[in-house]
Design a protein around this motif. Structure first.
Motif, PDB file in Angstrom:
ATOM      1  N   VAL A   1      20.086 -11.711   8.200  1.00 30.42           N
ATOM      2  CA  VAL A   1      19.853 -10.490   8.977  1.00 30.42           C
ATOM      3  C   VAL A   1      19.665  -9.349   7.985  1.00 30.42           C
ATOM      4  O   VAL A   1      20.480  -9.168   7.085  1.00 30.42           O
ATOM      5  CB  VAL A   1      21.038 -10.195   9.914  1.00 30.42           C
ATOM      6  N   MET A   2      18.590  -8.586   8.132  1.00 25.93           N
ATOM      7  CA  MET A   2      18.285  -7.523   7.169  1.00 25.93           C
ATOM      8  C   MET A   2      18.604  -6.163   7.779  1.00 25.93           C
ATOM      9  O   MET A   2      18.057  -5.786   8.814  1.00 25.93           O
ATOM     10  CB  MET A   2      16.817  -7.581   6.746  1.00 25.93           C
ATOM     11  N   ILE A   3      19.472  -5.436   7.101  1.00 23.71           N
ATOM     12  CA  ILE A   3      19.873  -4.099   7.538  1.00 23.71           C
ATOM     13  C   ILE A   3      19.432  -3.102   6.476  1.00 23.71           C
ATOM     14  O   ILE A   3      19.842  -3.203   5.316  1.00 23.71           O
ATOM     15  CB  ILE A   3      21.387  -3.994   7.757  1.00 23.71           C
ATOM     16  N   GLY A   4      18.605  -2.149   6.858  1.00 23.63           N
ATOM     17  CA  GLY A   4      18.189  -1.085   5.957  1.00 23.63           C
ATOM     18  C   GLY A   4      18.990   0.168   6.236  1.00 23.63           C
ATOM     19  O   GLY A   4      19.079   0.616   7.386  1.00 23.63           O
ATOM     20  N   VAL A   5      19.608   0.719   5.194  1.00 23.61           N
ATOM     21  CA  VAL A   5      20.379   1.959   5.341  1.00 23.61           C
ATOM     22  C   VAL A   5      19.461   3.123   4.996  1.00 23.61           C
ATOM     23  O   VAL A   5      19.073   3.311   3.838  1.00 23.61           O
ATOM     24  CB  VAL A   5      21.619   1.950   4.433  1.00 23.61           C
ATOM     25  N   ASP A   6      19.062   3.892   6.020  1.00 19.41           N
ATOM     26  CA  ASP A   6      18.111   5.003   5.866  1.00 19.41           C
ATOM     27  C   ASP A   6      16.882   4.540   5.085  1.00 19.41           C
ATOM     28  O   ASP A   6      16.162   3.660   5.546  1.00 19.41           O
ATOM     29  CB  ASP A   6      18.790   6.215   5.211  1.00 19.41           C
ATOM     30  N   GLY A   7      16.649   5.087   3.890  1.00 19.26           N
ATOM     31  CA  GLY A   7      15.463   4.723   3.123  1.00 19.26           C
ATOM     32  C   GLY A   7      15.416   3.270   2.708  1.00 19.26           C
ATOM     33  O   GLY A   7      14.361   2.775   2.301  1.00 19.26           O
TER      34      GLY A   7
ATOM     35  N   VAL B   1      25.526  -9.540   1.689  1.00 28.11           N
ATOM     36  CA  VAL B   1      24.933  -9.301   0.374  1.00 28.11           C
ATOM     37  C   VAL B   1      24.448  -7.866   0.341  1.00 28.11           C
ATOM     38  O   VAL B   1      23.648  -7.455   1.183  1.00 28.11           O
ATOM     39  CB  VAL B   1      23.763 -10.268   0.095  1.00 28.11           C
ATOM     40  N   ALA B   2      24.935  -7.086  -0.623  1.00 25.30           N
ATOM     41  CA  ALA B   2      24.624  -5.661  -0.696  1.00 25.30           C
ATOM     42  C   ALA B   2      23.678  -5.382  -1.855  1.00 25.30           C
ATOM     43  O   ALA B   2      23.918  -5.826  -2.976  1.00 25.30           O
ATOM     44  CB  ALA B   2      25.900  -4.843  -0.858  1.00 25.30           C
ATOM     45  N   VAL B   3      22.616  -4.642  -1.567  1.00 26.62           N
ATOM     46  CA  VAL B   3      21.630  -4.245  -2.576  1.00 26.62           C
ATOM     47  C   VAL B   3      21.597  -2.728  -2.667  1.00 26.62           C
ATOM     48  O   VAL B   3      21.460  -2.047  -1.654  1.00 26.62           O
ATOM     49  CB  VAL B   3      20.227  -4.776  -2.218  1.00 26.62           C
ATOM     50  N   GLY B   4      21.747  -2.196  -3.882  1.00 28.44           N
ATOM     51  CA  GLY B   4      21.626  -0.752  -4.085  1.00 28.44           C
ATOM     52  C   GLY B   4      22.846   0.047  -3.697  1.00 28.44           C
ATOM     53  O   GLY B   4      22.809   1.280  -3.720  1.00 28.44           O
ATOM     54  N   THR B   5      23.937  -0.611  -3.328  1.00 29.98           N
ATOM     55  CA  THR B   5      25.140   0.120  -2.923  1.00 29.98           C
ATOM     56  C   THR B   5      25.930   0.536  -4.161  1.00 29.98           C
ATOM     57  O   THR B   5      25.594   0.193  -5.283  1.00 29.98           O
ATOM     58  CB  THR B   5      26.018  -0.749  -2.012  1.00 29.98           C
TER      59      THR B   5
ATOM     60  N   VAL C   1      24.107 -11.641   6.050  1.00 27.94           N
ATOM     61  CA  VAL C   1      23.523 -10.308   6.245  1.00 27.94           C
ATOM     62  C   VAL C   1      23.161  -9.717   4.890  1.00 27.94           C
ATOM     63  O   VAL C   1      23.958  -9.766   3.941  1.00 27.94           O
ATOM     64  CB  VAL C   1      24.503  -9.373   6.987  1.00 27.94           C
ATOM     65  N   LEU C   2      21.960  -9.166   4.812  1.00 29.95           N
ATOM     66  CA  LEU C   2      21.506  -8.457   3.606  1.00 29.95           C
ATOM     67  C   LEU C   2      21.427  -6.968   3.924  1.00 29.95           C
ATOM     68  O   LEU C   2      20.662  -6.555   4.799  1.00 29.95           O
ATOM     69  CB  LEU C   2      20.134  -8.974   3.162  1.00 29.95           C
ATOM     70  N   ILE C   3      22.245  -6.165   3.242  1.00 31.13           N
ATOM     71  CA  ILE C   3      22.255  -4.711   3.436  1.00 31.13           C
ATOM     72  C   ILE C   3      21.557  -4.062   2.246  1.00 31.13           C
ATOM     73  O   ILE C   3      21.957  -4.273   1.097  1.00 31.13           O
ATOM     74  CB  ILE C   3      23.696  -4.178   3.578  1.00 31.13           C
ATOM     75  N   VAL C   4      20.524  -3.276   2.523  1.00 31.82           N
ATOM     76  CA  VAL C   4      19.734  -2.660   1.460  1.00 31.82           C
ATOM     77  C   VAL C   4      19.877  -1.148   1.524  1.00 31.82           C
ATOM     78  O   VAL C   4      19.574  -0.520   2.546  1.00 31.82           O
ATOM     79  CB  VAL C   4      18.242  -3.044   1.566  1.00 31.82           C
ATOM     80  N   VAL C   5      20.374  -0.573   0.432  1.00 31.46           N
ATOM     81  CA  VAL C   5      20.454   0.877   0.255  1.00 31.46           C
ATOM     82  C   VAL C   5      19.493   1.242  -0.867  1.00 31.46           C
ATOM     83  O   VAL C   5      19.392   0.524  -1.865  1.00 31.46           O
ATOM     84  CB  VAL C   5      21.887   1.318  -0.110  1.00 31.46           C
ATOM     85  N   ARG C   6      18.778   2.326  -0.713  1.00 31.11           N
ATOM     86  CA  ARG C   6      17.833   2.731  -1.757  1.00 31.11           C
ATOM     87  C   ARG C   6      18.614   3.415  -2.883  1.00 31.11           C
ATOM     88  O   ARG C   6      18.546   4.618  -3.097  1.00 31.11           O
ATOM     89  CB  ARG C   6      16.746   3.648  -1.190  1.00 31.11           C
ATOM     90  N   GLY C   7      19.380   2.582  -3.607  1.00 27.88           N
ATOM     91  CA  GLY C   7      20.216   3.070  -4.694  1.00 27.88           C
ATOM     92  C   GLY C   7      19.774   2.496  -6.021  1.00 27.88           C
ATOM     93  O   GLY C   7      18.597   2.227  -6.247  1.00 27.88           O
ATOM     94  N   TYR C   8      20.742   2.239  -6.906  1.00 24.68           N
ATOM     95  CA  TYR C   8      20.439   1.791  -8.257  1.00 24.68           C
ATOM     96  C   TYR C   8      19.793   0.407  -8.268  1.00 24.68           C
ATOM     97  O   TYR C   8      20.322  -0.539  -7.689  1.00 24.68           O
ATOM     98  CB  TYR C   8      21.718   1.750  -9.101  1.00 24.68           C
ATOM     99  N   HIS C   9      18.657   0.275  -8.926  1.00 23.69           N
ATOM    100  CA  HIS C   9      17.990  -1.009  -9.193  1.00 23.69           C
ATOM    101  C   HIS C   9      17.691  -1.793  -7.913  1.00 23.69           C
ATOM    102  O   HIS C   9      17.660  -3.021  -7.931  1.00 23.69           O
ATOM    103  CB  HIS C   9      18.843  -1.869 -10.134  1.00 23.69           C
ATOM    104  N   TYR C  10      17.457  -1.102  -6.800  1.00 23.85           N
ATOM    105  CA  TYR C  10      17.256  -1.850  -5.556  1.00 23.85           C
ATOM    106  C   TYR C  10      15.966  -2.658  -5.578  1.00 23.85           C
ATOM    107  O   TYR C  10      15.907  -3.757  -5.021  1.00 23.85           O
ATOM    108  CB  TYR C  10      17.265  -0.887  -4.354  1.00 23.85           C
ATOM    109  N   ARG C  11      14.912  -2.152  -6.234  1.00 24.32           N
ATOM    110  CA  ARG C  11      13.655  -2.912  -6.277  1.00 24.32           C
ATOM    111  C   ARG C  11      13.838  -4.226  -7.039  1.00 24.32           C
ATOM    112  O   ARG C  11      13.392  -5.287  -6.584  1.00 24.32           O
ATOM    113  CB  ARG C  11      12.562  -2.081  -6.943  1.00 24.32           C
TER     114      ARG C  11
END
Length: 391
Positions: free
Chosen positions: A207-213, A295-299, A181-191
């Motif tokens: 599996v891609m999970i977008g947290v709000d933005g 895998v967490a992105v931007g958290t 699972v890939l969790i993406v938060v629009r936080g630090y260095h997410y791009r």
């Protein structure tokens, strides 16, 4: 309030700039345009908010509250000052009532003007004053750690059944069991992190999970989220209509303001009552669903990042990471840790060298010459046939 004598150092045009007024910085940045003046009410301006403001290239930022209160060394004001954006600080909460959206205002030294009328006086922060405030704020970290410990105990009492036994986690239709699972938060260095993870995404198709933005971040990167989790206050209508399963973060009493927006859009959603943050419940959903790796992105990861979230969200994120355990991998910093050392020019030169090698081999070997003659005969036949079509 007496307006002090001012040195004439102008940061905006004499005619002024359009004012954009909002108590929520993330809502204001959605309509902030280059050259506008942002009027906010943001205690301890955090990094994510500052980066969003800098990206909009405003003429100035006017903060009704203290951009650095002294609780902890938040980096937001430093980012604004380094980007050359004037930051007029602590002008008082009344400025948000006295200035209307779209009015022409200007900042001169430490005063906010509407026409010739002084509206508010504050402190114009520069690199030296920000550095001094940050140094003083570092001394307040011990108090924040104590508050963190108290909040952690409170959260354990309120959410022990959810954290320990998974009680209250809703059933989802997205198949997660055994998948990554890939969790993406629009936080630090997410791009940067999403870009660095492209090879991983191609190979494992998580599996891609977008947290709000974060759902919009996935769409902008060319991916379609399988699930969207959050209170639905910073995600676009386009993302909500993309076909992803939607989990609405609700209060413990069951109230879910985000459901109203889904009803207006005609989109179905499932409520998930929980005290923690939206990124926390996204991790709990993945873990409870049987994900093999998260895998967490931007958290949020560091102490300062926890503090940027505010006390209410610190303990839940910390404890959720403990609950998820070893299956959680944070992608923060991947883009800085790994970069391809092979440039595009090098790849082109390698391809050119390979083509030259093939051509030389064809010309000098007996088998290569035979193939060359066969190809030449076929080419002559093709040219003869082509000429016959036009003769």
């Amino acid at each position: 309030m007496r307006i002090p004598t001012l040195r004439r150092r102008r940061h905006t045009e004499d005619t002024g700039s359009f004012a954009r007024v909002d108590r929520r910085t993330k809502d204001l940045t959605k309509r902030l345009r280059p050259g506008d003046i942002a009027i906010i009410d943001h205690v301890d301006l955090d990094r994510v908010a500052a980066e969003a403001l800098v990206k909009c290239r405003p003429a100035a930022v006017v903060n009704a509250a203290a951009s650095i209160s002294g609780r902890y060394p938040n980096i937001g004001p430093q980012l604004l000052v380094e980007a050359g954006v004037p930051l007029l600080d602590e002008v008082g909460g009344s400025v948000l009532d006295r200035i209307r959206e779209g009015e022409l205002v200007r900042v001169e030294d430490n005063v906010l003007y509407r026409g010739d009328d002084p509206i508010a006086v504050g402190t114009l922060l520069d690199a030296d004053s920000v550095a001094a405030a940050m140094e003083k704020a570092r001394a307040g970290l011990s108090e924040q750690i104590e508050a963190f410990a108290e909040n952690t105990l409170k959260y354990i009492r309120e959410e022990r059944e959810l954290l320990l036994d998974g009680v209250g986690v809703p059933e989802i239709r997205t198949r997660v069991d055994g998948r990554q699972v890939l969790i993406v938060v629009r936080g630090y260095h997410y791009r940067e992190d999403i870009a660095a993870l492209r090879p991983y995404i191609r190979e494992y198709r998580p599996v891609m999970i977008g947290v709000d933005g974060g759902a919009d971040a996935l769409l902008q990167a060319g991916y379609k989220p399988d699930m969207i989790v959050g209170d639905m206050d910073s995600v676009s209508d386009q993302a909500l209509r993309c076909g992803a399963e939607i989990i609405v973060h609700a209060y413990r009493d069951g109230r879910a303001p985000g459901m109203e927006r889904l009803d207006e859009l005609g989109v179905d959603g499932i409520a998930f009552p929980a005290t923690g943050t939206s990124e926390d419940i996204a991790m709990l959903l993945a873990d409870d669903g049987g994900a093999s790796l998260i895998v967490a992105v931007g958290t949020h990861l560091t102490l300062v990042e926890f503090l940027d979230k505010g006390r209410a969200g610190m303990a839940s994120t910390f404890l959720t990471r403990l609950r998820v355990g070893g299956k959680l991998v944070d992608a923060k910093g991947v883009s800085r840790l790994y970069r391809s050392r092979i440039s595009t020019t090098s790849l082109l030169m390698l391809c050119l060298a390979a083509l030259i090698t093939i051509a030389v081999t064809v010309r000098v070997t007996p088998l290569g010459r035979a193939y060359f003659h066969v190809f030449g005969a076929q080419w002559d036949a093709f040219v003869y046939w082509l000429q016959g079509l036009f003769s």
